[in-house]
Design a protein around this motif. Structure first.
Motif, PDB file in Angstrom:
ATOM      1  N   ASP A  37     -17.952  -7.844 -13.230  1.00  0.00           N
ATOM      2  CA  ASP A  37     -17.021  -7.046 -12.443  1.00  0.00           C
ATOM      3  C   ASP A  37     -16.833  -7.689 -11.082  1.00  0.00           C
ATOM      4  O   ASP A  37     -17.806  -8.094 -10.433  1.00  0.00           O
ATOM      5  CB  ASP A  37     -17.561  -5.625 -12.230  1.00  0.00           C
ATOM      6  CG  ASP A  37     -17.223  -4.693 -13.380  1.00  0.00           C
ATOM      7  OD1 ASP A  37     -16.596  -5.159 -14.351  1.00  0.00           O
ATOM      8  OD2 ASP A  37     -17.593  -3.509 -13.309  1.00  0.00           O
ATOM      9  N   ASN A  40     -11.679  -4.699  -8.907  1.00  0.00           N
ATOM     10  CA  ASN A  40     -11.029  -3.952  -9.990  1.00  0.00           C
ATOM     11  C   ASN A  40     -10.937  -4.748 -11.289  1.00  0.00           C
ATOM     12  O   ASN A  40     -10.442  -4.244 -12.294  1.00  0.00           O
ATOM     13  CB  ASN A  40      -9.621  -3.535  -9.538  1.00  0.00           C
ATOM     14  CG  ASN A  40      -8.938  -2.592 -10.507  1.00  0.00           C
ATOM     15  OD1 ASN A  40      -9.572  -1.705 -11.075  1.00  0.00           O
ATOM     16  ND2 ASN A  40      -7.641  -2.796 -10.721  1.00  0.00           N
ATOM     17  N   ARG A  42     -12.494  -6.757 -14.516  1.00  0.00           N
ATOM     18  CA  ARG A  42     -13.649  -6.896 -15.404  1.00  0.00           C
ATOM     19  C   ARG A  42     -13.357  -7.999 -16.413  1.00  0.00           C
ATOM     20  O   ARG A  42     -12.290  -8.020 -17.047  1.00  0.00           O
ATOM     21  CB  ARG A  42     -13.919  -5.586 -16.139  1.00  0.00           C
ATOM     22  CG  ARG A  42     -15.021  -5.689 -17.202  1.00  0.00           C
ATOM     23  CD  ARG A  42     -15.449  -4.328 -17.683  1.00  0.00           C
ATOM     24  NE  ARG A  42     -16.120  -3.600 -16.596  1.00  0.00           N
ATOM     25  CZ  ARG A  42     -16.491  -2.316 -16.679  1.00  0.00           C
ATOM     26  NH1 ARG A  42     -16.244  -1.629 -17.789  1.00  0.00           N
ATOM     27  NH2 ARG A  42     -17.092  -1.733 -15.664  1.00  0.00           N
ATOM     28  N   LYS A  60      -9.657  -2.455 -14.339  1.00  0.00           N
ATOM     29  CA  LYS A  60     -10.359  -1.221 -14.677  1.00  0.00           C
ATOM     30  C   LYS A  60      -9.482   0.014 -14.469  1.00  0.00           C
ATOM     31  O   LYS A  60      -9.623   1.002 -15.195  1.00  0.00           O
ATOM     32  CB  LYS A  60     -11.650  -1.120 -13.862  1.00  0.00           C
ATOM     33  CG  LYS A  60     -12.713  -2.132 -14.289  1.00  0.00           C
ATOM     34  CD  LYS A  60     -14.009  -1.945 -13.533  1.00  0.00           C
ATOM     35  CE  LYS A  60     -13.884  -2.441 -12.104  1.00  0.00           C
ATOM     36  NZ  LYS A  60     -15.183  -2.384 -11.392  1.00  0.00           N
ATOM     37  N   ASN A  61      -8.559  -0.057 -13.513  1.00  0.00           N
ATOM     38  CA  ASN A  61      -7.697   1.099 -13.279  1.00  0.00           C
ATOM     39  C   ASN A  61      -6.382   1.027 -14.042  1.00  0.00           C
ATOM     40  O   ASN A  61      -5.544   1.924 -13.947  1.00  0.00           O
ATOM     41  CB  ASN A  61      -7.416   1.271 -11.788  1.00  0.00           C
ATOM     42  CG  ASN A  61      -6.535   0.150 -11.224  1.00  0.00           C
ATOM     43  OD1 ASN A  61      -6.341  -0.876 -11.878  1.00  0.00           O
ATOM     44  ND2 ASN A  61      -6.035   0.351 -10.021  1.00  0.00           N
ATOM     45  N   PRO A  63      -6.057  -0.595 -17.765  1.00  0.00           N
ATOM     46  CA  PRO A  63      -6.531  -1.410 -18.892  1.00  0.00           C
ATOM     47  C   PRO A  63      -5.424  -2.008 -19.751  1.00  0.00           C
ATOM     48  O   PRO A  63      -5.649  -3.007 -20.446  1.00  0.00           O
ATOM     49  CB  PRO A  63      -7.380  -0.423 -19.704  1.00  0.00           C
ATOM     50  CG  PRO A  63      -7.747   0.649 -18.740  1.00  0.00           C
ATOM     51  CD  PRO A  63      -6.591   0.776 -17.808  1.00  0.00           C
ATOM     52  N   TYR A 126     -17.172  -1.806 -22.982  1.00  0.00           N
ATOM     53  CA  TYR A 126     -16.732  -2.208 -21.652  1.00  0.00           C
ATOM     54  C   TYR A 126     -15.232  -2.470 -21.523  1.00  0.00           C
ATOM     55  O   TYR A 126     -14.734  -2.597 -20.403  1.00  0.00           O
ATOM     56  CB  TYR A 126     -17.482  -3.472 -21.221  1.00  0.00           C
ATOM     57  CG  TYR A 126     -18.971  -3.274 -21.063  1.00  0.00           C
ATOM     58  CD1 TYR A 126     -19.493  -2.685 -19.906  1.00  0.00           C
ATOM     59  CD2 TYR A 126     -19.865  -3.664 -22.056  1.00  0.00           C
ATOM     60  CE1 TYR A 126     -20.859  -2.500 -19.750  1.00  0.00           C
ATOM     61  CE2 TYR A 126     -21.228  -3.488 -21.909  1.00  0.00           C
ATOM     62  CZ  TYR A 126     -21.722  -2.894 -20.758  1.00  0.00           C
ATOM     63  OH  TYR A 126     -23.077  -2.700 -20.606  1.00  0.00           O
ATOM     64  N   ASP A 128     -12.521  -0.790 -23.442  1.00  0.00           N
ATOM     65  CA  ASP A 128     -11.610   0.243 -23.970  1.00  0.00           C
ATOM     66  C   ASP A 128     -10.954  -0.166 -25.292  1.00  0.00           C
ATOM     67  O   ASP A 128      -9.805   0.183 -25.561  1.00  0.00           O
ATOM     68  CB  ASP A 128     -10.518   0.579 -22.945  1.00  0.00           C
ATOM     69  CG  ASP A 128     -11.078   1.236 -21.701  1.00  0.00           C
ATOM     70  OD1 ASP A 128     -12.229   1.708 -21.732  1.00  0.00           O
ATOM     71  OD2 ASP A 128     -10.359   1.287 -20.689  1.00  0.00           O
TER      72      ASP A 128
END
Length: 296
Positions: A37, A40, A42, A60-61, A63, A126, A128
């Motif tokens: 990470d 934001n 990953r 992450k915000n 995907p 991790y 989604d």
């Protein structure tokens, strides 16, 4: 806003390992796996020594946003086919391609094949990764799966080859015999989309081998010394008017993912007009596929 986001992503992807937090790491039967990470962003990596060998990344915000350019390039495949009803993906990564295709075509059957159970676990936890009654995950070697699928007389409208071992494409997934087995799984008007690299020392060998199996094919290249997407069909070339018609049909839906289908059309070329490898290039076969030696 998109351009600003792209600049930020490039900065994050090229940052040193010290600037990233490793939130998961393990040594599987096949590779070292790291999930990092950085703010934001990953990312999934298979090699801690190289900060640029990310296998999959996501915001992450957000995907659904496609971080990597090559994943966007893959969607040039939709210019080759009608809306796909069946999709085979060899090489899971974080599941980005599977998720996006499912969002675009929720009724399509998607089979994801990944040799490493640890990668599947990481994608679920991790990244989604979506699985449901339309999306299957098969833990198997891609070539073995394709052989068995042929025995079951399965076929796919869209076959995506995106398997990497941390260094390059596994050598048994580069050969003439493998591509012939893959071609046999294509529906009559289906397409094979392969993620390769224009900077690879294997470029000529790959080009010659795909041409030997499929005849003329398309390739998509948006940057020098970067990813190259090979698009190959059973029937060879696609009528330009049909390509335009298909582009019009998918343009609006692809924009939601940051994909400009007309930019991809401009990045496409056909080997019919541009065979950019020596005519005497040796074909990769099961008896001659020294990928690790050649790719130096």
């Amino acid at each position: 806003m998109r351009n600003k986001l792209f600049v930020l992503l490039l900065a994050a992807l090229t940052s040193t390992l010290a600037n990233a937090d490793i939130i998961h790491q393990e040594k599987s039967l096949y590779r070292n796996i790291f999930v990092e990470d950085r703010d934001n962003l990953r990312c999934l990596k298979f090699n801690v020594k190289d900060t640029l060998t990310h296998q999959s990344c996501m915001l992450k915000n957000d995907p659904d946003y496609l971080v990597f350019n090559y994943t966007k390039m893959m969607f040039a495949s939709l210019l080759m086919i009608e809306p796909p009803k069946s999709v085979l993906i060899i090489g899971l990564g974080g599941g980005t391609m599977s998720n996006t295709i499912h969002h675009l075509y929720p009724d399509a059957i998607i089979d994801n094949v990944e040799i490493d159970p640890a990668v599947v676990k990481v994608a679920r936890k991790y990244f989604d990764f979506i699985e449901n009654d339309k999306i299957s995950t098969i833990e198997a070697d891609g070539r073995i799966f394709i052989k068995r699928a042929a025995l079951r007389k399965q076929s796919y409208d869209w076959i995506i080859l995106d398997a990497f071992n941390g260094d390059y494409i596994p050598e048994h997934l580069l050969t003439k015999e493998f591509l012939e087995e893959t071609k046999a799984l294509l529906s009559e008007n289906g397409v094979v989309a392969a993620n390769t690299f224009s900077s690879s020392a294997l470029y000529d060998y790959e080009s010659a081998t795909y041409y030997d199996v499929f005849g003329d094919y398309y390739q998509v290249q948006t940057q020098r010394r970067s990813n190259r997407i090979i698009l190959a069909t059973k029937s060879g070339q696609v009528d330009s008017e049909l390509i335009t018609k298909r582009a019009e049909a998918v343009d609006a839906s692809l924009k939601d993912y940051g994909i400009d289908i007309y930019e991809l059309i401009n990045a496409m070329s056909s080997t019919k007009n541009n065979q950019d490898w020596p005519k005497n290039t040796r074909i990769l076969t099961d008896q001659y596929s020294p990928a690790n030696l050649l790719n130096q």
